[in-house]
Motif scaffolding. Sequence first.
Motif, PDB file in Angstrom:
ATOM      1  N   GLY A   1      -7.486   8.136   6.439  1.00  0.00           N
ATOM      2  CA  GLY A   1      -8.166   8.337   7.709  1.00  0.00           C
ATOM      3  C   GLY A   1      -7.193   8.594   8.842  1.00  0.00           C
ATOM      4  N   LEU A   2      -6.046   7.928   8.790  1.00  0.00           N
ATOM      5  CA  LEU A   2      -5.015   8.149   9.814  1.00  0.00           C
ATOM      6  C   LEU A   2      -4.523   9.585   9.810  1.00  0.00           C
ATOM      7  CD1 LEU A   2      -2.932   4.863   9.402  1.00  0.00           C
ATOM      8  CD2 LEU A   2      -4.285   5.528  11.400  1.00  0.00           C
TER       9      LEU A   2
ATOM     10  N   ILE B   1      -4.055  -1.837  13.209  1.00  0.00           N
ATOM     11  CA  ILE B   1      -5.013  -1.517  12.143  1.00  0.00           C
ATOM     12  C   ILE B   1      -4.804  -2.402  10.916  1.00  0.00           C
ATOM     13  CG2 ILE B   1      -5.849   0.289  10.585  1.00  0.00           C
ATOM     14  CD1 ILE B   1      -5.063   2.326  12.710  1.00  0.00           C
ATOM     15  N   PHE B   2      -3.611  -2.352  10.332  1.00  0.00           N
ATOM     16  CA  PHE B   2      -3.399  -3.053   9.071  1.00  0.00           C
ATOM     17  C   PHE B   2      -3.420  -4.569   9.234  1.00  0.00           C
ATOM     18  CE2 PHE B   2      -2.369   1.012   7.380  1.00  0.00           C
ATOM     19  CZ  PHE B   2      -2.567   0.899   6.017  1.00  0.00           C
ATOM     20  N   ARG B   3      -2.951  -5.062  10.350  1.00  0.00           N
ATOM     21  CA  ARG B   3      -2.959  -6.514  10.533  1.00  0.00           C
ATOM     22  C   ARG B   3      -4.384  -7.042  10.641  1.00  0.00           C
ATOM     23  NH1 ARG B   3       1.259  -8.876  14.703  1.00  0.00           N
ATOM     24  NH2 ARG B   3       2.556  -7.719  13.218  1.00  0.00           N
ATOM     25  N   ARG B   4      -5.270  -6.230  11.195  1.00  0.00           N
ATOM     26  CA  ARG B   4      -6.671  -6.654  11.319  1.00  0.00           C
ATOM     27  C   ARG B   4      -7.403  -6.559   9.981  1.00  0.00           C
ATOM     28  NH1 ARG B   4      -7.952  -7.081  16.682  1.00  0.00           N
ATOM     29  NH2 ARG B   4      -6.445  -6.164  18.117  1.00  0.00           N
TER      30      ARG B   4
ATOM     31  N   ASN C   1      -8.371  -4.770   0.169  1.00  0.00           N
ATOM     32  CA  ASN C   1      -7.681  -4.516  -1.096  1.00  0.00           C
ATOM     33  C   ASN C   1      -6.847  -3.242  -1.022  1.00  0.00           C
ATOM     34  OD1 ASN C   1      -9.431  -2.302  -1.486  1.00  0.00           O
ATOM     35  ND2 ASN C   1     -10.893  -3.544  -2.628  1.00  0.00           N
ATOM     36  N   ALA C   2      -6.067  -2.991  -2.080  1.00  0.00           N
ATOM     37  CA  ALA C   2      -5.122  -1.874  -2.081  1.00  0.00           C
ATOM     38  C   ALA C   2      -5.816  -0.533  -1.880  1.00  0.00           C
ATOM     39  CB  ALA C   2      -4.330  -1.867  -3.388  1.00  0.00           C
ATOM     40  N   LEU C   3      -6.961  -0.350  -2.527  1.00  0.00           N
ATOM     41  CA  LEU C   3      -7.691   0.909  -2.381  1.00  0.00           C
ATOM     42  C   LEU C   3      -8.166   1.103  -0.945  1.00  0.00           C
ATOM     43  CD1 LEU C   3      -8.946   3.431  -3.608  1.00  0.00           C
ATOM     44  CD2 LEU C   3     -10.945   2.048  -4.249  1.00  0.00           C
ATOM     45  N   GLY C   4      -8.641   0.043  -0.333  1.00  0.00           N
ATOM     46  CA  GLY C   4      -9.093   0.124   1.048  1.00  0.00           C
ATOM     47  C   GLY C   4      -7.968   0.505   1.996  1.00  0.00           C
TER      48      GLY C   4
ATOM     49  N   THR D   1       0.842  -1.193   0.000  1.00  0.00           N
ATOM     50  CA  THR D   1       0.000   0.000   0.000  1.00  0.00           C
ATOM     51  C   THR D   1       0.877   1.243   0.000  1.00  0.00           C
ATOM     52  OG1 THR D   1      -1.843   1.125   1.109  1.00  0.00           O
ATOM     53  CG2 THR D   1      -0.133   0.221   2.512  1.00  0.00           C
ATOM     54  N   THR D   2       0.343   2.332  -0.525  1.00  0.00           N
ATOM     55  CA  THR D   2       1.026   3.618  -0.459  1.00  0.00           C
ATOM     56  C   THR D   2       0.557   4.329   0.804  1.00  0.00           C
ATOM     57  OG1 THR D   2      -0.708   4.427  -1.946  1.00  0.00           O
ATOM     58  CG2 THR D   2       1.431   3.939  -2.918  1.00  0.00           C
ATOM     59  N   ASN D   3       1.497   4.618   1.681  1.00  0.00           N
ATOM     60  CA  ASN D   3       1.168   5.182   2.987  1.00  0.00           C
ATOM     61  C   ASN D   3       1.039   6.704   2.896  1.00  0.00           C
ATOM     62  OD1 ASN D   3       0.801   5.670   5.692  1.00  0.00           O
ATOM     63  ND2 ASN D   3       2.965   5.444   6.207  1.00  0.00           N
ATOM     64  N   PHE D   4      -0.186   7.188   2.745  1.00  0.00           N
ATOM     65  CA  PHE D   4      -0.423   8.625   2.659  1.00  0.00           C
ATOM     66  C   PHE D   4      -0.219   9.322   4.002  1.00  0.00           C
ATOM     67  CE2 PHE D   4      -3.049   7.124  -0.978  1.00  0.00           C
ATOM     68  CZ  PHE D   4      -2.399   7.835  -1.976  1.00  0.00           C
TER      69      PHE D   4
END
Length: 302
Positions: free
Chosen positions: A101-102, A83-86, A91-94, A34-37
């Motif tokens: 949101g972070l 968050i991400f592990r759960r 998918n990538a967009l999600g 994922t791209t971390n915005f």
Amino acid sequence: MAFFLDTLFGSLTPMCVTALVTLAITLIFKTSFTTNFAQGVVSAFGAYFVATMLTKWGYSIWLSVPAGMLVSMLMAIVIDVGIFRRGRYVNALGKQIITMGLISIIVGATPLVYGIATPLFKPFIDGVKTFEVAGGSVAFTWNSIFCAGITAIVIVLIFVLLKYSKWGLSVRATASNEYVAGMMGINTHIVTALSWGIAGALGALAASINASSGTTINIYFMTNYQVYAFLAGILGGFSTFHGPVIAALMIPLANNLISYLVNVANRPDLTGWSMVFVYVIALVIIFFKPQGIFGKKIAKKV
């Protein structure tokens, strides 16, 4: 010649910041896909902690910066584990929406934690060096030289670890195929958590370097560098670790060199367009090499 060298030395700090942020984003992209915005605000949060230690608590910069890196590292690990592990199979967009949101959460939390006053920062090393060359004098700060040295050491160390350490082998295996890596006995949970943590620490270091050059700290002051990092990843090729970092060094240098050239051409009014020219050049390169300058074409078997 003097103006050119001034431009080159003036590019050192932006090059360091962009390279560190790009490496952080690449580590997360390769292991979490994922791209971390939220990378920019996580980095800024660490810089706020460093500034608090410097100004309110009276600690030295040599202790404050590692502490800020640790804070951002722990924050990034919590984001991955909590968050991400759960949402591992989102998918990538999600995942990108989650990082957006972070941003809202961290932006709202930062003034609650540190207050609304603008924090102060100081350089790692004071002093300016001036020397004469053909065409005039050239000046550079010792702080920029120090930051360049620290950045080079950190980046080389990470690439050596990626190449020769067990952690590096696990990262490369996870980046290649997370599911197969797990089947081969690699704990991909630890790999991704460490990658997020290292990315957080790199972000805090990059933010500290940026602030040490005199940039005013606010929660958004790393946003431009995050954009440059995404551009560097696309330009260099996210299929490799080294490609984005090399492109990250090229972007600030190209920006300043274009500013230098338009001034030589007696068109200082075009200086504000220098980054636009960089984006156009990058777009042309990506048009002919969509996988990036150093990217590789990946053939998928079906």
